[in-house]
Structure formats: structure tokens, C-alpha cells
Design a protein around this motif. Structure first.
Motif, short mmCIF file in Angstrom:
data_model
loop_
_atom_site.label_atom_id
_atom_site.label_comp_id
_atom_site.label_asym_id
_atom_site.label_seq_id
_atom_site.Cartn_x
_atom_site.Cartn_y
_atom_site.Cartn_z
N LYS A 122 14.46 -11.24 66.04
CA LYS A 122 15.68 -10.68 66.62
C LYS A 122 16.18 -9.54 65.74
N VAL A 123 16.99 -8.66 66.31
CA VAL A 123 17.61 -7.60 65.53
C VAL A 123 19.00 -8.12 65.14
N PRO A 124 19.22 -8.41 63.85
CA PRO A 124 20.53 -8.97 63.46
C PRO A 124 21.64 -7.93 63.57
N LYS A 125 22.87 -8.42 63.60
CA LYS A 125 24.03 -7.50 63.63
C LYS A 125 24.13 -6.79 62.27
N ALA A 126 24.61 -5.54 62.30
CA ALA A 126 24.69 -4.74 61.06
C ALA A 126 25.48 -5.47 59.98
N GLY A 127 26.57 -6.12 60.36
CA GLY A 127 27.42 -6.82 59.38
C GLY A 127 26.66 -7.94 58.69
N ARG A 128 25.85 -8.65 59.45
CA ARG A 128 25.07 -9.76 58.90
C ARG A 128 24.04 -9.23 57.88
N ILE A 129 23.43 -8.10 58.20
CA ILE A 129 22.45 -7.52 57.26
C ILE A 129 23.16 -7.14 55.96
N GLN A 130 24.34 -6.53 56.09
CA GLN A 130 25.11 -6.15 54.89
C GLN A 130 25.42 -7.37 54.03
N GLU A 131 25.85 -8.46 54.68
CA GLU A 131 26.16 -9.70 53.95
C GLU A 131 24.94 -10.16 53.14
N LEU A 132 23.79 -10.17 53.82
CA LEU A 132 22.57 -10.68 53.18
C LEU A 132 22.07 -9.77 52.07
N LEU A 133 22.31 -8.47 52.21
CA LEU A 133 21.84 -7.53 51.17
C LEU A 133 22.48 -7.84 49.82
N GLU A 134 23.66 -8.49 49.85
CA GLU A 134 24.33 -8.88 48.59
C GLU A 134 23.45 -9.79 47.73
N PHE A 135 22.52 -10.48 48.37
CA PHE A 135 21.72 -11.48 47.64
C PHE A 135 20.34 -10.96 47.25
N THR A 136 20.14 -9.65 47.34
CA THR A 136 18.76 -9.16 47.18
C THR A 136 18.53 -8.31 45.92
N ASP A 137 19.41 -8.50 44.94
CA ASP A 137 19.25 -7.72 43.70
C ASP A 137 18.28 -8.46 42.76
N PHE A 138 17.04 -8.05 42.80
CA PHE A 138 16.00 -8.76 42.04
C PHE A 138 16.24 -8.66 40.52
N SER A 139 16.98 -7.62 40.09
CA SER A 139 17.21 -7.47 38.64
C SER A 139 18.07 -8.62 38.10
N GLN A 140 18.67 -9.40 39.00
CA GLN A 140 19.49 -10.52 38.53
C GLN A 140 18.69 -11.80 38.31
#
Ligand code: AMP
Ligand code: MG
Length: 337
Positions: free
Chosen positions: A127-145
Motif C-alpha cells: 500500500k502507499v502509506p499516508k505522508a504523515g505516517r511516513i514522516q512519523e516512521l522516519l523518526e525511527f530510522t537514524d542508524f547512527s543511533q
């Protein structure tokens, strides 16, 4: 001696002589890491070595799988425990992953799992997620942490890993090591289009390996290899067509949290180390043509590339000139120095 018998004996000797020159191939095939894999190797002990390769790849899968509940990656992704103790293999992938993340300016990011799952690539329920949902999830994708010391890993809550972009290349490196240690001098691995070769063909000539045609049909080019790997990332490998008729592929841009949309069909990397080639094929695909060329020019000569563009173009590093043969009528061909 009867003439018939003489001819028979002569042909027997000829048969024996050619037998000793052309070693017999041992072929082993199996499915692991969601991939059909084949190992072809030559020489004494090749069959047993192939079997050891199969066991090792299955062992790596049991450590790195996102779905096997006892795997390190599953524990990192799903456990509330703050500090997870991992195997040497997982520690190695996290360390190398951090190198690739930095080196590629986060084009390579093994922490995109929550985003990739939201788009349905882990289940096939696309599915194509809603833009807001993608933004929320991007918060958890900082591999440097992701932090690691003495084999212990910590990561922020919600961060999840997926080594899908380098796991097969790494498994290929391990496989080559096993074959070498077993005394095999000549082998070819095909791990779902990731090709890794040990030595030359038994007759001393280079292996010749095809680059897949993204539009179907015969390979578009052949490349000569010895002690090398040739690894391709292609938008044609896994994708879905959205209700908007757009094609959404399995390779993601970690800045937008969306499938990459650019003018590339595939990126092939030729280099010495499988994990490096695997990381770079995915990364250069994410970068797109111009940035990929810049990256190659800055890194010097530790890899070669072959890029196929959607407008039936071929772009490749000039150092491949003597080892590549074109088998397709491209609309444009460009060599990059
Ligand atoms: P590959 O086929 O080697 O290019 O790897 C693609 C797989 O790696 C995908 O199926 C995802 O599991 C994962 N992936 C997708 N985008 C990225 C990215 N930008 N960085 C790292 N892994 C990714
Ligand atoms: Mg890859």
C-alpha cells in the motif's frame, strides 16, 4: 591388433586425458534468505565444501532474519530489553553498516525496516502509506543511533534493522572463505543474481557472467571475472503498481521514506568483496546517475559499475573496457573516466 580394438583403446585414452584436464563440477542448490542459491565448485572435496556452504548460509539466516524469532535481528527489532548481546556476525554487519551509512551519506540505511514494512514489502500486502505516517516512521530510522560495544547493541525505542541489502553479499564472502579453506580453487556462486567467483574457471580462463536484461530476454552484457563479485540491484526485482498506476520498487530513499523514483533500471557493481558490492549496488541505485558517478570518481578504483537507465542507456566505468562485451542494442552507451 585388430583395427577396431586399436581405435577403441585410443579413444579410451583420449577420454581419460580429457577427463583429467577438465575437472568435474559439483553443483549444489538450496533456498535460503528467501533466495534460490547455487554453488558450483571444482576439485577434490568440492561436494563436501558446498554442503558446508549451505549450512553456513542457513546459519547466517538464522542470525540475521527479520522473521525468525530467535535471530539477533528479531531480538533487536522486537525486544524491550535495552541492551542486546549479539553474535560476532551481527556485530560485524552493524559495524560495516555504519561505515556504509557514513560513506554513502545515508543512501545505504539498514534502519529503514519500519518504513519498508509500512509499504507492505515485508508481507506482500502493498500500500502507499499516508505522508504523515511516513514522516512519523522516519523518526525511527537514524542508524547512527545504534551503538555497539563488546558485542552489545543499544538502539532507541522503535528503531528496527534489516540487512536485506547486504546479507547475501556477506553470505557470499563467507561461502568463498569456506570453499578456499577446503582447498577449492575454482567456484562460482549465484545467490539470487549476486555472483561471486573464486579463482578462474578450471581451465585457467576467466568466468564470463551475464548482466540481466531489465526488460526481459537475454543478458544485455557479459563481464569477465576472476576472484571477484558482480552484484546487481534492480528496480525490476521486486515492486508493486499502485492505484495511481505508478511503479513502487523495493529500494528506498532514506530521506523521503519512499521507494526510489529515478531514471535507473539497474546498478551492477564489480569488486572484490561481496558485502561491499551489495551495499554499493543498493546505494548507487538510491543516489541516481549523477551522484553515483561522482561517488565512483571520488572513491577511486576499488570498484567498477555498470548502470542501465530507463531510456535504454548504458553507463559504465571505463576501467571495464577490456572485460565487458555488449550483447544488446542500447540507445546510448557512455564510458565514465
Ligand atoms: P538489494 O536488492 O541488495 O538492493 O537490497 C534491497 C533490500 O534492502 C530491500 O528489499 C530492503 O529490504 C532493503 N533496503 C531497501 N532500501 C534500502 C536502503 N536505502 N538501504 C539499505 N537497505 C535497503
Ligand atoms: Mg544490495
Amino acid at each position: 591388433m585388430n583395427k577396431k580394438l586399436t581405435i577403441l583403446l585410443l579413444s579410451c585414452f583420449a577420454g581419460l586425458a580429457s577427463c583429467s584436464r577438465s575437472a568435474r563440477a559439483e553443483d549444489t542448490s538450496f533456498t535460503a534468505m528467501n533466495t534460490y542459491m547455487t554453488v558450483k565448485s571444482y576439485g577434490k572435496g568440492a561436494a563436501a565444501a558446498n554442503e558446508r556452504v549451505r549450512q553456513e548460509v542457513e546459519r547466517l539466516e538464522s542470525i540475521l532474519s527479520t522473521t525468525i524469532e530467535s535471530s539477533d535481528v528479531y531480538k533487536i527489532n522486537n525486544s524491550d530489553v535495552e541492551e542486546i548481546t549479539v553474535s560476532a556476525e551481527t556485530a560485524f554487519l552493524i559495524e560495516r553498516g555504519a561505515d556504509f551509512y557514513k560513506m554513502t551519506g545515508a543512501a545505504f540505511n539498514p534502519a529503514l525496516y519500519p518504513v519498508i514494512r509500512e509499504w507492505g514489502f515485508t508481507t506482500g500486502e502493498y500500500k502507499v502509506p499516508k505522508a504523515g505516517r511516513i514522516q512519523e516512521l522516519l523518526e525511527f530510522t537514524d542508524f547512527s543511533q545504534v551503538k555497539m560495544w563488546d558485542g552489545n547493541v543499544t538502539r532507541p525505542a522503535g528503531l528496527q534493522l534489516d540487512f536485506g541489502a547486504i546479507g547475501k553479499g556477506y553470505a557470499g564472502d563467507k561461502a568463498i572463505e569456506i570453499l578456499k579453506n577446503a582447498g577449492v580453487e575454482s567456484a562460482l556462486l549465484d545467490f539470487g543474481g549476486n555472483i561471486q567467483v573464486l579463482g578462474t574457471k578450471p581451465d585457467g580462463s576467466d568466468w564470463t557472467v551475464g548482466i540481466k536484461n531489465p526488460w526481459g530476454g537475454q543478458p544485455v552484457a557479459a563481464v569477465k571475472l576472476r576472484d571477484a563479485c558482480m552484484i546487481t540491484s534492480g528496480g525490476y526485482e521486486r515492486f508493486f503498481i499502485g492505484e495511481d498506476e505508478k511503479k513502487y520498487i523495493h529500494i528506498f530513499d532514506s530521506k523521503t521514506g519512499r521507494p526510489v523514483e529515478n531514471d535507473l533500471e539497474s546498478v551492477t557493481i564489480i569488486c572484490r568483496e561481496g558485502i561491499y558490492g551489495d551495499a554499493l549496488s543498493t546505494s548507487l541505485f538510491v543516489m541516481g546517475l549523477d551522484k553515483a558517478i561522482d561517488f565512483w570518481q571520488q572513491r577511486g578504483l576499488d570498484f567498477d559499475f555498470v548502470i542501465i537507465t530507463k531510456d535504454r542507456g548504458l553507463v559504465y566505468s571505463a576501467s571495464l573496457e577490456n572485460s565487458i562485451s555488449l550483447l544488446f542494442d542500447f540507445d546510448s552507451v557512455r564510458l565514465v573516466e
